[in-house]
Enzyme design. Structure first.
Site, PDB file in Angstrom:
ATOM      1  N   SER A  97       0.752  -1.433   0.115  1.00 26.16           N
ATOM      2  CA  SER A  97       0.261   0.174   0.026  1.00 26.16           C
ATOM      3  C   SER A  97       0.385   1.270  -0.790  1.00 26.16           C
ATOM      4  O   SER A  97       1.938   0.996   0.516  1.00 26.16           O
ATOM      5  CB  SER A  97      -0.985  -0.513   1.285  1.00 26.16           C
ATOM      6  N   LYS A 120       2.280  -3.196   6.567  1.00 20.80           N
ATOM      7  CA  LYS A 120       2.731  -3.206   5.451  1.00 20.80           C
ATOM      8  C   LYS A 120       3.935  -3.144   5.532  1.00 20.80           C
ATOM      9  O   LYS A 120       4.925  -4.203   5.285  1.00 20.80           O
ATOM     10  CB  LYS A 120       1.722  -2.027   4.676  1.00 20.80           C
ATOM     11  N   TYR A 143      -1.528   0.205  10.509  1.00 20.81           N
ATOM     12  CA  TYR A 143      -1.883  -0.966   9.784  1.00 20.81           C
ATOM     13  C   TYR A 143      -0.492   0.026   8.816  1.00 20.81           C
ATOM     14  O   TYR A 143      -0.063  -1.553   8.075  1.00 20.81           O
ATOM     15  CB  TYR A 143      -3.118   0.106   8.490  1.00 20.81           C
ATOM     16  N   ASN A 151     -13.578   4.966   3.309  1.00 23.01           N
ATOM     17  CA  ASN A 151     -12.837   5.096   2.576  1.00 23.01           C
ATOM     18  C   ASN A 151     -13.673   6.250   1.632  1.00 23.01           C
ATOM     19  O   ASN A 151     -14.969   6.369   1.912  1.00 23.01           O
ATOM     20  CB  ASN A 151     -12.646   4.522   1.421  1.00 23.01           C
ATOM     21  N   LEU A 152     -13.199   7.208   0.936  1.00 24.53           N
ATOM     22  CA  LEU A 152     -13.973   8.305   0.171  1.00 24.53           C
ATOM     23  C   LEU A 152     -15.467   7.426  -0.728  1.00 24.53           C
ATOM     24  O   LEU A 152     -16.327   8.297  -0.749  1.00 24.53           O
ATOM     25  CB  LEU A 152     -13.376   9.644  -0.441  1.00 24.53           C
ATOM     26  N   PRO A 155      -7.490  13.377  10.850  1.00 22.15           N
ATOM     27  CA  PRO A 155      -6.702  13.458  11.761  1.00 22.15           C
ATOM     28  C   PRO A 155      -5.443  11.935  10.514  1.00 22.15           C
ATOM     29  O   PRO A 155      -5.472  11.042   9.505  1.00 22.15           O
ATOM     30  CB  PRO A 155      -6.193  13.004  13.027  1.00 22.15           C
ATOM     31  N   GLY A 156      -4.163  13.001  10.497  1.00 21.67           N
ATOM     32  CA  GLY A 156      -2.678  11.312   9.572  1.00 21.67           C
ATOM     33  C   GLY A 156      -3.643  11.937   8.558  1.00 21.67           C
ATOM     34  O   GLY A 156      -2.200  11.014   7.436  1.00 21.67           O
TER      35      GLY A 156
END
Ligand code: WQD
Length: 376
Positions: A146, A174, A170, A220-221, A315-316
């Site tokens: 990712s 990865k 997460y 997610n969007l 955030p992030g």
């Protein structure tokens, strides 16, 4: 024709990859725990691929085949279980020549509150898979990595050589799996490994029969936007209107899930055709679109209006994340071919035809029973 195992192959990207591989004549075995996937998705994949009837051999085992051609076998199982993995390698008489490893947890926010679960499934699961591959003499692996690995870099576009600086559990898992796979490849030069770093996979197969079906509230969007369009959610919250971007909203590299699935097919072909090696490739379009550009494209493509409100940043998040995709084109002749309008059209075709996703028939008998033969 080769026999391939897909872990997590009943999920969003896995199911679309199954379809691409079946259309090129592969025999597939899927192991999936249905935590974020569905037997129904693969029943539909078998239908789209023109395989014979989808049959349920037991509560844990489904299968469909085209005489003399491709076949799809699904086993409910957990990649952390050596027993389940050995059953997956053996269920069609062995001969698995490659593995595509999709099984894993992938919600950034969730990983912040459940780090132990993320490290267990994503890292321990991969360790168990690698040990099972060793038991079954299989050394070809395509790993679902990712762009999260790059963290909140300000490089635009991002090359594979950019530093890995994950900022959430997460992303750390990865990075840990990529490190593990690099160590394994270094320890034994017989390994063929591709690390595919996805940017933002979105959309659906144009048939509208398979697509993204997130559990609960979409993180997610794009799936959230589709559910707003379908009336399942009231309105879209745009996370920040004050980013340093042309319209103030976040910019991302959205790629059609069918382009991504085809990228997996190409990576498998390259690994199997060339000498043992490790490929590390960004899979993205190389183009960035803002949240509002995606909203406008969805409205224009599908002739509808999407209610939204601009709220505080999440955030992030980072302002911009766009791939440098040149290495994937150089090494495997792959680049995205589908447009943002294709993404919006196909995403809406799925959402409008499946307002509740695959429905809640998970685990129920699907397809004809072929006797109560137990999967050994
Ligand atoms: C996209 C843009 C948000 C939701 C994540 C993972 C990544 C990969 C893809 C697994 C951002 C904005 C979002 C909403 C919004 N997954 N947004 N309202 O964060 O780029 O990437 O998913 O590999 O690893 O990190 O994707 O779709 O969550 O956000 O305005 O309701 O949409 O701020 O600018 P992201 P996303």
């Amino acid at each position: 024709m080769t026999k391939v195992l897909l872990t997590g192959g009943a999920g969003f990207i896995g199911s679309h990859t199954c379809l691409v591989l079946l259309e090129t004549g592969h025999q597939l075995v899927v192991i999936d725990d249905f935590s974020n996937g569905s037997a129904e998705a693969l029943r539909r994949v078998a239908e789209l691929a023109g395989l014979g009837p989808w049959r349920q051999a037991s509560a844990e085992h489904w299968t469909a085949a085209e005489p003399g051609g491709g076949s799809l076998t699904l086993l409910r199982g957990d990649v952390r279980s050596p027993r389940d993995l050995d059953r997956a390698f053996a269920i069609t008489g062995g001969g698995i020549s490659a593995v595509l490893h999709f099984a894993g947890l992938k919600a950034v926010g969730e990983s912040m509150t459940q780090p132990l679960r993320y490290w267990d499934v994503n890292v321990t699961g991969t360790v168990q898979l690698l040990e099972a591959m060793g038991r079954h003499a299989c050394q070809t692996l395509v790993f679902s990595s990712s762009a999260t690995l790059y963290g909140t870099t300000d490089r635009v576009p991002i090359p594979e050589t950019a530093p890995l600086q994950p900022i959430n559990p997460y992303g750390y898992t990865k990075a840990a799996v990529e490190r593990l796979l690099t160590d394994v490849a270094t320890s034994d030069p017989g390994w063929r490994i591709a690390l595919l770093r996805y940017f933002n996979p979105v959309g659906a197969h144009p048939s509208g029969r398979i697509g993204e079906d997130p559990n609960g509230l979409p993180n997610n969007l794009f799936p959230f936007l589709c559910q707003v369009a379908g009336g399942r959610r009231q309105h879209l919250e745009v996370f920040g209107g004050d980013w340093p971007t042309p319209d103030g909203t976040g910019v991302r590299d959205y790629l059609h899930v069918m382009d991504l699935a085809e990228g997996h097919g190409r990576a498998l072909d390259v690994l199997q055709a060339e000498p043992p090696q490790m490929l590390t490739l960004n899979l993205g379009s190389g183009h960035g679109y803002s949240v509002l550009e995606l909203v406008r494209s969805f409205e224009t493509t599908n002739g509808l209006t999407l209610p939204y409100a601009v709220v505080e940043r999440r955030p992030g998040d980072s302002a911009v994340s766009v791939a440098d995709p040149r290495e994937a084109e150089r090494r495997m002749g792959w680049r995205t071919r589908r447009s943002l309008a294709d993404i919006c059209r196909d995403g809406w075709a799925w959402q409008s035809a499946n307002p509740q996703g695959y429905g809640s028939n998970e685990g129920q008998p699907t397809g004809a029973l072929i006797g109560a033969q137990q999967v050994s």
